[in-house]
Design a protein around this motif. Sequence first.
Motif, PDB file in Angstrom:
ATOM      1  N   ARG A  61       0.836  -1.201   0.000  1.00 44.18           N
ATOM      2  CA  ARG A  61       0.000   0.000   0.000  1.00 44.18           C
ATOM      3  C   ARG A  61       0.876   1.257   0.000  1.00 44.18           C
ATOM      4  O   ARG A  61       0.599   2.217  -0.725  1.00 44.18           O
ATOM      5  CB  ARG A  61      -0.926  -0.004   1.209  1.00 44.18           C
ATOM      6  CG  ARG A  61      -1.955   1.084   1.180  1.00 44.18           C
ATOM      7  CD  ARG A  61      -2.999   0.859   2.273  1.00 44.18           C
ATOM      8  NE  ARG A  61      -4.116   1.752   2.133  1.00 44.18           N
ATOM      9  CZ  ARG A  61      -4.144   2.985   2.625  1.00 44.18           C
ATOM     10  NH1 ARG A  61      -3.126   3.461   3.286  1.00 44.18           N
ATOM     11  NH2 ARG A  61      -5.209   3.740   2.455  1.00 44.18           N
ATOM     12  N   GLY A  64       2.282   2.217  -3.403  1.00 48.58           N
ATOM     13  CA  GLY A  64       1.333   2.922  -4.260  1.00 48.58           C
ATOM     14  C   GLY A  64       1.253   4.405  -3.995  1.00 48.58           C
ATOM     15  O   GLY A  64       0.866   5.168  -4.871  1.00 48.58           O
ATOM     16  N   TYR A  65       1.614   4.836  -2.795  1.00 47.11           N
ATOM     17  CA  TYR A  65       1.548   6.252  -2.435  1.00 47.11           C
ATOM     18  C   TYR A  65       2.919   6.914  -2.360  1.00 47.11           C
ATOM     19  O   TYR A  65       3.029   8.079  -2.019  1.00 47.11           O
ATOM     20  CB  TYR A  65       0.819   6.430  -1.099  1.00 47.11           C
ATOM     21  CG  TYR A  65      -0.649   6.118  -1.202  1.00 47.11           C
ATOM     22  CD1 TYR A  65      -1.532   7.053  -1.727  1.00 47.11           C
ATOM     23  CD2 TYR A  65      -1.146   4.888  -0.813  1.00 47.11           C
ATOM     24  CE1 TYR A  65      -2.884   6.775  -1.855  1.00 47.11           C
ATOM     25  CE2 TYR A  65      -2.496   4.590  -0.929  1.00 47.11           C
ATOM     26  CZ  TYR A  65      -3.358   5.540  -1.447  1.00 47.11           C
ATOM     27  OH  TYR A  65      -4.688   5.251  -1.573  1.00 47.11           O
ATOM     28  N   GLY A 159       2.308  -4.548  -9.479  1.00 46.56           N
ATOM     29  CA  GLY A 159       1.078  -3.762  -9.565  1.00 46.56           C
ATOM     30  C   GLY A 159       1.127  -2.528  -8.689  1.00 46.56           C
ATOM     31  O   GLY A 159       0.666  -1.450  -9.091  1.00 46.56           O
ATOM     32  N   ALA A 160       1.674  -2.666  -7.487  1.00 45.33           N
ATOM     33  CA  ALA A 160       1.785  -1.518  -6.582  1.00 45.33           C
ATOM     34  C   ALA A 160       2.727  -0.467  -7.160  1.00 45.33           C
ATOM     35  O   ALA A 160       2.457   0.738  -7.055  1.00 45.33           O
ATOM     36  CB  ALA A 160       2.264  -1.982  -5.204  1.00 45.33           C
ATOM     37  N   GLU A 162       3.339   0.025 -10.372  1.00 45.70           N
ATOM     38  CA  GLU A 162       2.630   0.661 -11.483  1.00 45.70           C
ATOM     39  C   GLU A 162       1.624   1.685 -10.972  1.00 45.70           C
ATOM     40  O   GLU A 162       1.513   2.782 -11.518  1.00 45.70           O
ATOM     41  CB  GLU A 162       1.935  -0.400 -12.340  1.00 45.70           C
ATOM     42  CG  GLU A 162       2.908  -1.246 -13.135  1.00 45.70           C
ATOM     43  CD  GLU A 162       2.247  -2.456 -13.799  1.00 45.70           C
ATOM     44  OE1 GLU A 162       1.064  -2.756 -13.494  1.00 45.70           O
ATOM     45  OE2 GLU A 162       2.917  -3.091 -14.623  1.00 45.70           O
ATOM     46  N   THR A 163       0.902   1.337  -9.914  1.00 43.06           N
ATOM     47  CA  THR A 163      -0.058   2.274  -9.319  1.00 43.06           C
ATOM     48  C   THR A 163       0.661   3.511  -8.801  1.00 43.06           C
ATOM     49  O   THR A 163       0.212   4.649  -9.017  1.00 43.06           O
ATOM     50  CB  THR A 163      -0.828   1.589  -8.175  1.00 43.06           C
ATOM     51  OG1 THR A 163      -1.556   0.491  -8.714  1.00 43.06           O
ATOM     52  CG2 THR A 163      -1.784   2.550  -7.489  1.00 43.06           C
ATOM     53  N   ARG A 166       1.722   5.738 -11.682  1.00 39.45           N
ATOM     54  CA  ARG A 166       0.582   6.473 -12.245  1.00 39.45           C
ATOM     55  C   ARG A 166       0.164   7.612 -11.327  1.00 39.45           C
ATOM     56  O   ARG A 166      -0.117   8.711 -11.785  1.00 39.45           O
ATOM     57  CB  ARG A 166      -0.593   5.519 -12.489  1.00 39.45           C
ATOM     58  CG  ARG A 166      -0.440   4.656 -13.722  1.00 39.45           C
ATOM     59  CD  ARG A 166      -1.744   3.979 -14.117  1.00 39.45           C
ATOM     60  NE  ARG A 166      -2.392   3.273 -13.030  1.00 39.45           N
ATOM     61  CZ  ARG A 166      -2.170   1.989 -12.713  1.00 39.45           C
ATOM     62  NH1 ARG A 166      -1.296   1.285 -13.403  1.00 39.45           N
ATOM     63  NH2 ARG A 166      -2.828   1.433 -11.728  1.00 39.45           N
ATOM     64  N   ARG A 167       0.128   7.364 -10.026  1.00 40.58           N
ATOM     65  CA  ARG A 167      -0.246   8.432  -9.071  1.00 40.58           C
ATOM     66  C   ARG A 167       0.766   9.558  -9.104  1.00 40.58           C
ATOM     67  O   ARG A 167       0.409  10.732  -9.099  1.00 40.58           O
ATOM     68  CB  ARG A 167      -0.329   7.855  -7.660  1.00 40.58           C
ATOM     69  CG  ARG A 167      -1.635   7.245  -7.365  1.00 40.58           C
ATOM     70  CD  ARG A 167      -1.870   7.147  -5.861  1.00 40.58           C
ATOM     71  NE  ARG A 167      -3.180   6.572  -5.668  1.00 40.58           N
ATOM     72  CZ  ARG A 167      -3.403   5.365  -5.167  1.00 40.58           C
ATOM     73  NH1 ARG A 167      -2.401   4.638  -4.752  1.00 40.58           N
ATOM     74  NH2 ARG A 167      -4.617   4.902  -5.053  1.00 40.58           N
ATOM     75  N   ASP A 172      -4.067   8.502 -13.243  1.00 40.76           N
ATOM     76  CA  ASP A 172      -4.627   7.438 -12.415  1.00 40.76           C
ATOM     77  C   ASP A 172      -5.300   6.328 -13.208  1.00 40.76           C
ATOM     78  O   ASP A 172      -5.810   5.377 -12.645  1.00 40.76           O
ATOM     79  CB  ASP A 172      -5.638   8.012 -11.402  1.00 40.76           C
ATOM     80  CG  ASP A 172      -4.941   8.634 -10.213  1.00 40.76           C
ATOM     81  OD1 ASP A 172      -3.766   8.261  -9.971  1.00 40.76           O
ATOM     82  OD2 ASP A 172      -5.543   9.499  -9.571  1.00 40.76           O
ATOM     83  N   GLU A 173      -5.326   6.446 -14.546  1.00 41.29           N
ATOM     84  CA  GLU A 173      -5.945   5.389 -15.336  1.00 41.29           C
ATOM     85  C   GLU A 173      -4.964   4.229 -15.489  1.00 41.29           C
ATOM     86  O   GLU A 173      -3.782   4.428 -15.730  1.00 41.29           O
ATOM     87  CB  GLU A 173      -6.332   5.874 -16.748  1.00 41.29           C
ATOM     88  CG  GLU A 173      -7.203   7.094 -16.765  1.00 41.29           C
ATOM     89  CD  GLU A 173      -6.387   8.370 -16.858  1.00 41.29           C
ATOM     90  OE1 GLU A 173      -5.336   8.374 -17.506  1.00 41.29           O
ATOM     91  OE2 GLU A 173      -6.813   9.352 -16.258  1.00 41.29           O
ATOM     92  N   PRO A 174      -5.484   3.000 -15.405  1.00 37.38           N
ATOM     93  CA  PRO A 174      -4.613   1.836 -15.632  1.00 37.38           C
ATOM     94  C   PRO A 174      -4.211   1.762 -17.097  1.00 37.38           C
ATOM     95  O   PRO A 174      -4.890   2.291 -17.970  1.00 37.38           O
ATOM     96  CB  PRO A 174      -5.472   0.632 -15.232  1.00 37.38           C
ATOM     97  CG  PRO A 174      -6.873   1.121 -15.237  1.00 37.38           C
ATOM     98  CD  PRO A 174      -6.821   2.616 -15.047  1.00 37.38           C
TER      99      PRO A 174
END
Length: 178
Positions: A61, A64-65, A159-160, A162-163, A166-167, A172-174
């Motif tokens: 988590r 992702g941030y 995945g994290a 990549e998220t 993007r952030r 924010d689009e996949p």
Amino acid sequence: MRAPDRRRTPVMAALRPLATATGLVLAYYLLPLDERVRGGTGVSLVLGLLGVLLLFLRQCRSIGYSATPRLRAVEMLATVVPLFLLLFSAVYYLLERNEPGSFSTSLSRTAALYFTVTVFSTVGFGDIVPHSDSARIVTMVQMAADILLLGVAARVVIGAVETGLRRRDGTDEPPDDA
């Protein structure tokens, strides 16, 4: 990000997991694991694995941030993987102390760590072999957990990252192939 901050970030990203891994190995060798455990080895393993899973999910988590998701992922893996391996090493060591003869040779802490790493790496030299059913069960649990850690966890970390990218970049689009 200023230039000095950009140089400091990778250095800190390397030093933090190195310090954490060193601390974990020191704790493994310094914790009082010499006392006999009564029926708690299996419970300790399950609780330890749950703790590693919760740490892993929390760290994913935070990736992702993060402003630097790739570096954060490396930090996370450099913490979670040693913790995972040392947990199994401690269980093997305690198992041998509680049930002498569970392995083909008596396990010191170093031998338990060595056995854990050979199972994790799938090398399996055969110099240390589980003899008791409980030792075989724990080894099978480690084998299954290794596959999950290497396969499923790797995908979750990617995945994290990549998220996080993007952030950070404001998109924010996949991606189209997701």
